[in-house]
Design a protein around this motif. Structure first.
Motif, PDB file in Angstrom:
ATOM      1  N   GLU A 337       0.826  -1.199   0.000  1.00 44.11           N
ATOM      2  CA  GLU A 337       0.000   0.000   0.000  1.00 44.11           C
ATOM      3  C   GLU A 337       0.866   1.256   0.000  1.00 44.11           C
ATOM      4  N   ARG A 338       0.210   2.390  -0.234  1.00 45.81           N
ATOM      5  CA  ARG A 338       0.906   3.666  -0.255  1.00 45.81           C
ATOM      6  C   ARG A 338       0.684   4.392   1.060  1.00 45.81           C
ATOM      7  N   PHE A 339       1.706   5.131   1.479  1.00 43.84           N
ATOM      8  CA  PHE A 339       1.645   5.946   2.682  1.00 43.84           C
ATOM      9  C   PHE A 339       2.044   7.365   2.280  1.00 43.84           C
ATOM     10  N   GLY A 340       1.046   8.207   2.047  1.00 46.43           N
ATOM     11  CA  GLY A 340       1.336   9.560   1.573  1.00 46.43           C
ATOM     12  C   GLY A 340       1.968   9.511   0.201  1.00 46.43           C
ATOM     13  N   ILE A 341       3.233   9.969   0.101  1.00 47.90           N
ATOM     14  CA  ILE A 341       3.941   9.986  -1.196  1.00 47.90           C
ATOM     15  C   ILE A 341       4.870   8.777  -1.341  1.00 47.90           C
ATOM     16  N   ASN A 342       4.793   7.837  -0.420  1.00 49.55           N
ATOM     17  CA  ASN A 342       5.701   6.683  -0.439  1.00 49.55           C
ATOM     18  C   ASN A 342       4.967   5.383  -0.714  1.00 49.55           C
ATOM     19  N   TRP A 343       5.682   4.441  -1.349  1.00 48.79           N
ATOM     20  CA  TRP A 343       5.206   3.078  -1.549  1.00 48.79           C
ATOM     21  C   TRP A 343       5.874   2.173  -0.527  1.00 48.79           C
ATOM     22  N   ARG A 344       5.146   1.166  -0.079  1.00 45.77           N
ATOM     23  CA  ARG A 344       5.740   0.124   0.751  1.00 45.77           C
ATOM     24  C   ARG A 344       6.302  -0.960  -0.164  1.00 45.77           C
ATOM     25  N   VAL A 345       7.554  -1.339   0.037  1.00 46.33           N
ATOM     26  CA  VAL A 345       8.217  -2.360  -0.786  1.00 46.33           C
ATOM     27  C   VAL A 345       8.109  -3.702  -0.069  1.00 46.33           C
ATOM     28  N   LEU A 346       7.522  -4.668  -0.747  1.00 43.49           N
ATOM     29  CA  LEU A 346       7.388  -6.014  -0.182  1.00 43.49           C
ATOM     30  C   LEU A 346       8.563  -6.908  -0.554  1.00 43.49           C
ATOM     31  N   SER A 347       9.122  -6.723  -1.754  1.00 38.27           N
ATOM     32  CA  SER A 347      10.271  -7.519  -2.180  1.00 38.27           C
ATOM     33  C   SER A 347      10.952  -6.834  -3.357  1.00 38.27           C
ATOM     34  N   GLY A 348      12.222  -7.194  -3.581  1.00 36.50           N
ATOM     35  CA  GLY A 348      12.971  -6.677  -4.725  1.00 36.50           C
ATOM     36  C   GLY A 348      13.959  -5.584  -4.391  1.00 36.50           C
ATOM     37  N   LEU A 349      13.952  -5.101  -3.151  1.00 39.79           N
ATOM     38  CA  LEU A 349      14.830  -4.000  -2.771  1.00 39.79           C
ATOM     39  C   LEU A 349      15.239  -4.187  -1.320  1.00 39.79           C
ATOM     40  N   GLU A 350      16.444  -3.744  -1.013  1.00 39.41           N
ATOM     41  CA  GLU A 350      16.957  -3.876   0.342  1.00 39.41           C
ATOM     42  C   GLU A 350      17.101  -2.506   0.990  1.00 39.41           C
ATOM     43  N   ASP A 351      17.086  -2.508   2.301  1.00 37.55           N
ATOM     44  CA  ASP A 351      17.260  -1.264   3.048  1.00 37.55           C
ATOM     45  C   ASP A 351      18.639  -0.665   2.752  1.00 37.55           C
ATOM     46  N   GLY A 352      18.674   0.648   2.498  1.00 38.21           N
ATOM     47  CA  GLY A 352      19.931   1.350   2.250  1.00 38.21           C
ATOM     48  C   GLY A 352      20.318   1.467   0.790  1.00 38.21           C
ATOM     49  N   GLU A 353      19.637   0.769  -0.121  1.00 43.47           N
ATOM     50  CA  GLU A 353      19.967   0.880  -1.537  1.00 43.47           C
ATOM     51  C   GLU A 353      19.502   2.225  -2.086  1.00 43.47           C
ATOM     52  N   ARG A 354      20.299   2.730  -3.063  1.00 43.92           N
ATOM     53  CA  ARG A 354      19.986   4.030  -3.665  1.00 43.92           C
ATOM     54  C   ARG A 354      19.143   3.847  -4.925  1.00 43.92           C
ATOM     55  N   ILE A 355      18.099   4.631  -5.017  1.00 47.12           N
ATOM     56  CA  ILE A 355      17.214   4.553  -6.187  1.00 47.12           C
ATOM     57  C   ILE A 355      17.089   5.925  -6.818  1.00 47.12           C
ATOM     58  N   VAL A 356      16.905   5.953  -8.126  1.00 47.93           N
ATOM     59  CA  VAL A 356      16.788   7.208  -8.870  1.00 47.93           C
ATOM     60  C   VAL A 356      15.348   7.704  -8.769  1.00 47.93           C
ATOM     61  N   VAL A 357      15.199   8.984  -8.379  1.00 45.58           N
ATOM     62  CA  VAL A 357      13.866   9.573  -8.261  1.00 45.58           C
ATOM     63  C   VAL A 357      13.630  10.698  -9.273  1.00 45.58           C
ATOM     64  N   ASP A 358      14.710  11.208  -9.871  1.00 49.50           N
ATOM     65  CA  ASP A 358      14.560  12.272 -10.869  1.00 49.50           C
ATOM     66  C   ASP A 358      15.668  12.126 -11.895  1.00 49.50           C
ATOM     67  N   GLY A 359      15.320  12.390 -13.160  1.00 51.88           N
ATOM     68  CA  GLY A 359      16.273  12.199 -14.258  1.00 51.88           C
ATOM     69  C   GLY A 359      16.164  10.831 -14.886  1.00 51.88           C
ATOM     70  N   LEU A 360      15.060  10.128 -14.674  1.00 49.02           N
ATOM     71  CA  LEU A 360      14.875   8.779 -15.202  1.00 49.02           C
ATOM     72  C   LEU A 360      14.873   8.743 -16.723  1.00 49.02           C
ATOM     73  N   GLN A 361      14.422   9.842 -17.348  1.00 48.07           N
ATOM     74  CA  GLN A 361      14.349   9.862 -18.810  1.00 48.07           C
ATOM     75  C   GLN A 361      15.725   9.929 -19.462  1.00 48.07           C
ATOM     76  N   LYS A 362      16.775  10.206 -18.666  1.00 47.81           N
ATOM     77  CA  LYS A 362      18.116  10.371 -19.229  1.00 47.81           C
ATOM     78  C   LYS A 362      18.979   9.119 -19.085  1.00 47.81           C
ATOM     79  N   ILE A 363      18.452   8.081 -18.436  1.00 51.68           N
ATOM     80  CA  ILE A 363      19.307   6.939 -18.111  1.00 51.68           C
ATOM     81  C   ILE A 363      18.722   5.645 -18.662  1.00 51.68           C
ATOM     82  N   ARG A 364      19.577   4.622 -18.654  1.00 56.88           N
ATOM     83  CA  ARG A 364      19.174   3.273 -19.026  1.00 56.88           C
ATOM     84  C   ARG A 364      20.070   2.310 -18.251  1.00 56.88           C
ATOM     85  N   PRO A 365      19.673   1.071 -18.114  1.00 54.86           N
ATOM     86  CA  PRO A 365      20.496   0.119 -17.362  1.00 54.86           C
ATOM     87  C   PRO A 365      21.893  -0.019 -17.957  1.00 54.86           C
TER      88      PRO A 365
END
Length: 392
Positions: A337-365
């Protein structure tokens, strides 16, 4: 002289061409490619309390239709339309003349029945004294006994008729059965009222009920959650329910769940539930569409990420993660579920990992980027509610 001038111009032209050729021969110094700049946020585990936002509708805890039980002419309306009345207040008065007359008739019949019974009892007592001496026959005694029993039954019947007449007479005055707010009168003074004529409506505003429905998927999740809560001695009465009014403001009282239906509606796949609010200021009226904000009494740890970091494709929802070398990786995630502007992560990500929140259109894997840590500004949610909605 002219020839000398031409010769000088030729030498100048040759010098310029030579200088240009010399410049073209020098290669420019190589420059390092510019890395795309992105803003990153760190996935963090925080303590949360699950909330659900559900649309409900207010309903009076008591809703009474005032109807006439007799026929007669309406003589009086004793209330102000739309006003609050108390239980036992006089509302209407119907002409009692006909019912007073009927009561008098039934009382006269009762007197006759009492007199007949008294005579029958005296004759029966006299017969009992004469029977042992053989002055009356057993058959005569049986007739005296039958007469006594018949007249006694006649008294009971006459008394019941009197009570019925008194009851009919009492119906000429209509009183409020409960305390509440009265509607406009459905009848006017002088009207001939018939039995079951609707005269007014009376609703009780304290407490006020709010009916809502929970989808069966949410219901199963809630039951699983409360099965765990039972081990912590958490009761359903511990659930805090806030309410948002139709104009967007928050109601100044909290409510509680006081009824859960015993079966799911097969047509809609939802379970009817009811919340109760004191409504001391009588601000809420029946029939309003309101928003319930239901907060779980259970606190738990959850990994949260900003909603802006989440993208979706045919594989599902994913985020762009930066490794230690600032290289971009695509990561499929399962979200709750969502909490305000945040999503709750159930799986696929670990605590402390860095994620891109802006500039996504400029990058690729696979590419390397320049990471800039996001500056967090305190978010004030004026509605004090999460974003996950359960629609009725």
């Amino acid at each position: 002289m002219l020839a000398k001038t031409v010769s000088i111009l030729k030498w100048c032209a040759l010098f310029i061409i030579a200088a240009q050729l010399s410049a073209c021969g020098e290669a420019p110094a190589p420059q390092a490619p510019m890395l795309p700049s992105v803003i990153v946020n760190t996935a963090t585990t925080k303590e949360i309390q699950s909330k659900s936002v559900i649309v409900g509708r207010t309903r009076a805890s008591e809703d009474v239709t005032i109807k006439s039980q007799i026929q007669g002419q309406l003589l009086k309306r004793a209330f102000i339309e739309g006003d609050d009345v108390k239980a036992g207040d006089l509302l209407f008065e119907i002409d009692p003349a006909n019912y007073i007359s009927k009561l008098a008739q039934q009382k006269a019949v009762l007197k006759q029945a009492l007199a007949s019974r008294d005579v029958a009892v005296m004759n029966w007592k006299r017969g009992r004294k004469l029977l042992p001496d053989g002055m009356i026959s057993a058959q005569d005694m049986d007739e005296l006994t039958s007469r006594k029993l018949t007249t006694a039954a006649g008294v009971v019947q006459a008394e019941a008729a009197v009570q019925g007449a008194e009851l009919q007479l009492s119906y000429t005055q209509v009183y409020a059965p409960i305390s509440g707010r009265i509607s406009n009168a459905k009848v006017s003074i002088g009207d001939i009222i018939t039995p079951n004529s609707e005269m007014a409506n009376l609703v009780q505003l304290q407490p006020m009920w709010v009916n809502f429905k929970v989808a069966e998927k949410k219901l199963i999740s809630a039951q699983q959650q409360f099965s765990q809560a039972a081990k912590r001695k958490v009761e359903i009465s511990d659930i805090v329910i806030s309410l948002r009014l139709p104009n967007g403001t928050m109601f100044n009282e909290t409510g509680y769940i006081d009824f859960i239906n015993n079966k799911v509606d097969a047509a809609t796949g939802t379970l009817p539930i009811r919340a109760s609010f004191k409504n001391e200021a009588k601000l809420m009226l029946p029939g309003l569409f309101v928003t319930l904000i239901i907060e779980s009494p259970i606190k738990e740890q959850a990994l949260l990420i900003p909603q802006a970091a989440v993208q979706e494709d045919q594989q599902g929802r994913f985020v762009m993660v930066l490794n230690e070398q600032d290289e971009v990786e695509k990561r499929i995630v399962k979200l709750g579920e969502r909490f305000g502007i945040n999503w709750r992560v159930l799986s696929g990500l670990e605590d402390g990992e860095r994620i891109v929140v802006d500039g996504l259109q400029k990058i690729r894997p696979g590419i390397k980027v320049k990471a800039v840590e996001q500056e967090l500004v305190p978010f004030q949610d004026s509605q004090s509610a999460p974003a996950n909605n359960d629609v009725n």
